[in-house]
Design a protein around this motif. Sequence first.
Motif, mmCIF file in Angstrom:
data_model
loop_
_atom_site.group_PDB
_atom_site.id
_atom_site.type_symbol
_atom_site.label_atom_id
_atom_site.label_comp_id
_atom_site.label_asym_id
_atom_site.label_seq_id
_atom_site.Cartn_x
_atom_site.Cartn_y
_atom_site.Cartn_z
ATOM 1 N N ASN A 291 0.826 -1.189 0.000
ATOM 2 C CA ASN A 291 0.000 0.000 0.000
ATOM 3 C C ASN A 291 0.869 1.251 0.000
ATOM 4 O OD1 ASN A 291 -1.756 2.162 0.925
ATOM 5 N ND2 ASN A 291 -3.223 0.534 1.308
ATOM 6 N N ASP A 292 0.588 2.155 -0.931
ATOM 7 C CA ASP A 292 1.360 3.388 -1.050
ATOM 8 C C ASP A 292 1.033 4.421 0.020
ATOM 9 O OD1 ASP A 292 2.580 2.363 -3.269
ATOM 10 O OD2 ASP A 292 1.274 3.388 -4.703
ATOM 11 N N ARG A 293 -0.013 4.209 0.797
ATOM 12 C CA ARG A 293 -0.427 5.214 1.778
ATOM 13 C C ARG A 293 0.353 5.157 3.082
ATOM 14 N NH1 ARG A 293 -6.931 5.343 0.877
ATOM 15 N NH2 ARG A 293 -6.797 6.080 -1.262
ATOM 16 N N CYS A 294 1.257 4.209 3.200
ATOM 17 C CA CYS A 294 2.061 4.149 4.430
ATOM 18 C C CYS A 294 3.525 3.856 4.109
ATOM 19 C CB CYS A 294 1.481 3.155 5.430
ATOM 20 S SG CYS A 294 1.182 1.519 4.796
ATOM 21 N N ILE A 295 4.000 4.443 3.025
ATOM 22 C CA ILE A 295 5.378 4.231 2.586
ATOM 23 C C ILE A 295 6.376 4.718 3.639
ATOM 24 C CG2 ILE A 295 7.127 4.995 0.930
ATOM 25 C CD1 ILE A 295 4.938 4.857 -1.218
ATOM 26 N N GLU A 296 6.179 5.922 4.160
ATOM 27 C CA GLU A 296 7.109 6.456 5.155
ATOM 28 C C GLU A 296 7.052 5.646 6.447
ATOM 29 O OE1 GLU A 296 9.559 8.773 4.920
ATOM 30 O OE2 GLU A 296 9.058 8.606 2.804
ATOM 31 N N PHE A 297 5.889 5.170 6.796
ATOM 32 C CA PHE A 297 5.722 4.320 7.974
ATOM 33 C C PHE A 297 6.609 3.091 7.841
ATOM 34 C CE2 PHE A 297 3.331 0.913 10.171
ATOM 35 C CZ PHE A 297 3.247 1.460 11.440
ATOM 36 N N LEU A 298 6.539 2.449 6.690
ATOM 37 C CA LEU A 298 7.333 1.245 6.454
ATOM 38 C C LEU A 298 8.822 1.562 6.327
ATOM 39 C CD1 LEU A 298 4.936 -0.483 3.936
ATOM 40 C CD2 LEU A 298 5.365 -1.176 6.299
ATOM 41 N N ARG A 299 9.143 2.713 5.810
ATOM 42 C CA ARG A 299 10.536 3.104 5.624
ATOM 43 C C ARG A 299 11.209 3.473 6.950
ATOM 44 N NH1 ARG A 299 10.543 7.373 1.461
ATOM 45 N NH2 ARG A 299 10.237 5.610 0.078
ATOM 46 N N ARG A 300 10.467 4.091 7.839
ATOM 47 C CA ARG A 300 11.067 4.646 9.052
ATOM 48 C C ARG A 300 10.986 3.735 10.283
ATOM 49 N NH1 ARG A 300 12.019 10.224 8.571
ATOM 50 N NH2 ARG A 300 11.343 11.033 6.561
ATOM 51 N N VAL A 301 10.097 2.762 10.255
ATOM 52 C CA VAL A 301 9.963 1.857 11.404
ATOM 53 C C VAL A 301 10.529 0.497 10.995
ATOM 54 C CG1 VAL A 301 8.363 0.793 13.029
ATOM 55 C CG2 VAL A 301 7.882 3.079 12.147
ATOM 56 N N PRO A 302 11.448 -0.039 11.778
ATOM 57 C CA PRO A 302 12.033 -1.340 11.431
ATOM 58 C C PRO A 302 10.953 -2.419 11.280
ATOM 59 C CG PRO A 302 13.222 -0.333 13.258
ATOM 60 C CD PRO A 302 12.010 0.511 13.007
ATOM 61 N N SER A 303 11.111 -3.270 10.269
ATOM 62 C CA SER A 303 10.078 -4.268 9.972
ATOM 63 C C SER A 303 9.853 -5.239 11.124
ATOM 64 C CB SER A 303 10.396 -5.019 8.678
ATOM 65 O OG SER A 303 11.610 -5.706 8.807
ATOM 66 N N ASP A 304 10.900 -5.596 11.860
ATOM 67 C CA ASP A 304 10.686 -6.509 12.993
ATOM 68 C C ASP A 304 9.867 -5.838 14.091
ATOM 69 O OD1 ASP A 304 12.960 -4.876 13.420
ATOM 70 O OD2 ASP A 304 13.741 -6.251 14.939
ATOM 71 N N GLU A 305 10.033 -4.538 14.258
ATOM 72 C CA GLU A 305 9.221 -3.799 15.229
ATOM 73 C C GLU A 305 7.753 -3.777 14.797
ATOM 74 O OE1 GLU A 305 8.738 0.680 17.100
ATOM 75 O OE2 GLU A 305 10.641 0.153 16.160
ATOM 76 N N LEU A 306 7.523 -3.554 13.501
ATOM 77 C CA LEU A 306 6.150 -3.554 12.988
ATOM 78 C C LEU A 306 5.488 -4.910 13.176
ATOM 79 C CD1 LEU A 306 6.555 -1.564 9.659
ATOM 80 C CD2 LEU A 306 5.537 -0.785 11.797
ATOM 81 N N LYS A 307 6.215 -5.945 12.844
ATOM 82 C CA LYS A 307 5.663 -7.295 12.980
ATOM 83 C C LYS A 307 5.370 -7.610 14.445
ATOM 84 C CE LYS A 307 6.080 -12.035 11.803
ATOM 85 N NZ LYS A 307 6.438 -13.016 10.888
ATOM 86 N N ASN A 308 6.285 -7.255 15.330
ATOM 87 C CA ASN A 308 6.059 -7.494 16.758
ATOM 88 C C ASN A 308 4.844 -6.738 17.277
ATOM 89 O OD1 ASN A 308 8.272 -9.200 16.935
ATOM 90 N ND2 ASN A 308 9.655 -7.593 17.641
ATOM 91 N N ARG A 309 4.675 -5.506 16.814
ATOM 92 C CA ARG A 309 3.545 -4.686 17.266
ATOM 93 C C ARG A 309 2.227 -5.274 16.772
ATOM 94 N NH1 ARG A 309 3.145 -1.017 21.146
ATOM 95 N NH2 ARG A 309 5.169 -0.280 20.514
ATOM 96 N N SER A 310 2.154 -5.676 15.511
ATOM 97 C CA SER A 310 0.908 -6.261 15.001
ATOM 98 C C SER A 310 0.641 -7.610 15.671
ATOM 99 C CB SER A 310 0.950 -6.409 13.479
ATOM 100 O OG SER A 310 1.893 -7.383 13.089
ATOM 101 N N HIS A 311 1.688 -8.367 15.881
ATOM 102 C CA HIS A 311 1.560 -9.658 16.564
ATOM 103 C C HIS A 311 1.009 -9.444 17.972
ATOM 104 C CE1 HIS A 311 2.900 -13.528 18.255
ATOM 105 N NE2 HIS A 311 2.792 -13.955 17.011
ATOM 106 N N GLU A 312 1.516 -8.437 18.662
ATOM 107 C CA GLU A 312 1.081 -8.129 20.021
ATOM 108 C C GLU A 312 -0.399 -7.746 20.062
ATOM 109 O OE1 GLU A 312 1.608 -4.156 22.409
ATOM 110 O OE2 GLU A 312 3.496 -5.267 22.384
ATOM 111 N N ILE A 313 -0.834 -6.923 19.129
ATOM 112 C CA ILE A 313 -2.239 -6.499 19.123
ATOM 113 C C ILE A 313 -3.154 -7.706 18.953
ATOM 114 C CG2 ILE A 313 -4.014 -5.307 17.755
ATOM 115 C CD1 ILE A 313 -2.029 -3.050 17.362
#
Length: 172
Positions: free
Chosen positions: A28-50
């Motif tokens: 999705n192009d609407r969260c490019i900076e989100f994906l660029r600036r937050v480490p992918s393992d952090e994103l995965k851990n956060r979604s996993h936690e929720i």
Amino acid sequence: MYALKLIQLIETRTERLSEGLMHRLKGNDRCIEFLRRVPSDELKNRSHEIYRDLSDWLLHKTESELEKRYVGLGMKRARQGVPYTDLLWAVSTTNEYLWQFMLAEGLFEEPIDLFGEIDLLYSMDRFFNRILYFAAMGYERARQTARTCDASACFSPRVNRRFRISGSLSPA
């Protein structure tokens, strides 16, 4: 009371949900900076936690606990330079992906579970709306902190002692 079987199913499929969400966000192009600036393992851990802790968030956590958690997250994302619109899109996508998962699993087919399902859906919407609100508060606090730091750095006594008062910027 929440439809316990729905929450349990979500929590047992945490890995699948988290991976699917990451795939959706990356496409999705609407969260490019989100994906660029937050480490992918952090994103995965956060979604996993929720997803893993959904019942705890819905049944046991207080609003003040949500506030503490997500104001802090908002401040962190602001410091990382993530535009709030990117965070908003990612949280909305997390909620939407969860809804689509429940529909695909056929979780809304039995009329007998309707009231529990309605209660669960209401609570989930409320939860994700609170995440967005508290994250926005975090962004505002981070912005205010940055302004305060910028202003105080300009007039800091430590800085003024290092330079002559004569108006020149040469060290004392």
